[in-house]
Design an enzyme around this catalytic site. Structure first.
Site, PDB file in Angstrom:
ATOM      1  N   SER A   1       1.021  -0.965   0.290  1.00  0.00           N
ATOM      2  CA  SER A   1      -0.206  -0.250  -0.237  1.00  0.00           C
ATOM      3  C   SER A   1       0.900   1.356  -0.214  1.00  0.00           C
ATOM      4  CB  SER A   1      -1.288   0.106   1.428  1.00  0.00           C
ATOM      5  OG  SER A   1      -0.051  -0.064   2.158  1.00  0.00           O
TER       6      SER A   1
ATOM      7  N   LYS B   1       0.788   4.349   7.119  1.00  0.00           N
ATOM      8  CA  LYS B   1       0.168   5.251   5.311  1.00  0.00           C
ATOM      9  C   LYS B   1       0.760   6.913   5.655  1.00  0.00           C
ATOM     10  CE  LYS B   1      -2.387   2.180   5.116  1.00  0.00           C
ATOM     11  NZ  LYS B   1      -2.359   1.443   3.939  1.00  0.00           N
TER      12      LYS B   1
END
Length: 170
Positions: free
Chosen positions: A38, A91
């Site tokens: 990701s 993230k």
């Protein structure tokens, strides 16, 4: 008698080192593995081979930012998943408390609530992030990623940047 004293001395030093190590990793810095794609290409850009074995990136997580929740746009952070507290995610922060953001996927505009931030993975096609679960509470953030520390050929600082194609401030 000498053996018992030697064992006690060893146990005392081992315990002291353990407590000191826990204090340092809790307050100042720790190392965390990066799983999945990701955050590719920033983290885990592909299959990195070391002596024929695939390896994930390991990153240095500094925790000084947690004292006053001092974060900036583009910081890569480690946080507890809002849907599963046992899972940690990594993230990039794309919006801070009080900012308006537009999501291209749903053509929606929303305001990030106070005490929250909006996070997204660099690889939007492979990322479960705020586009899936909404803004995350700053209290779930465990630290800011500053450097890749493993594998050796990837050692270096993480650049602070905002993804251009996934979200925009209004």
């Amino acid at each position: 008698m000498g053996t018992q004293k030697g064992l006690w001395s060893f146990a005392n030093k081992f315990f002291t080192a353990g407590v000191l190590g826990l204090y340092i990793t809790d307050r100042f810095a720790s190392v965390a593995p990066v799983r999945g794609s990701s955050m590719s290409p920033t983290l885990n850009p592909g299959t990195t081979k070391l002596m024929g074995l695939s390896t994930d990136d390991y990153v240095l997580v500094e925790k000084g930012c947690l004292r006053n929740y001092k974060f900036s746009h583009g910081d890569v952070v480690v946080f507890r998943s809002p849907s599963n507290h046992k899972e940690r995610q990594i993230k990039r922060i794309t919006a801070l408390p009080g900012e308006w953001i537009g999501t291209r996927r749903f053509y929606d505009v929303l305001k990030v609530p106070e005490g929250h931030c909006w996070v997204e993975g660099d690889n939007s096609s492979s990322s479960m992030d705020s586009r899936s679960f909404g803004p995350i509470p700053l209290g779930l953030v465990q630290g800011r990623v500053t450097h890749v520390v493993w594998p050796p050929q990837r050692i270096g600082a993480i650049e602070r940047r905002r993804p251009q194609d996934t979200i925009s401030r209004l």
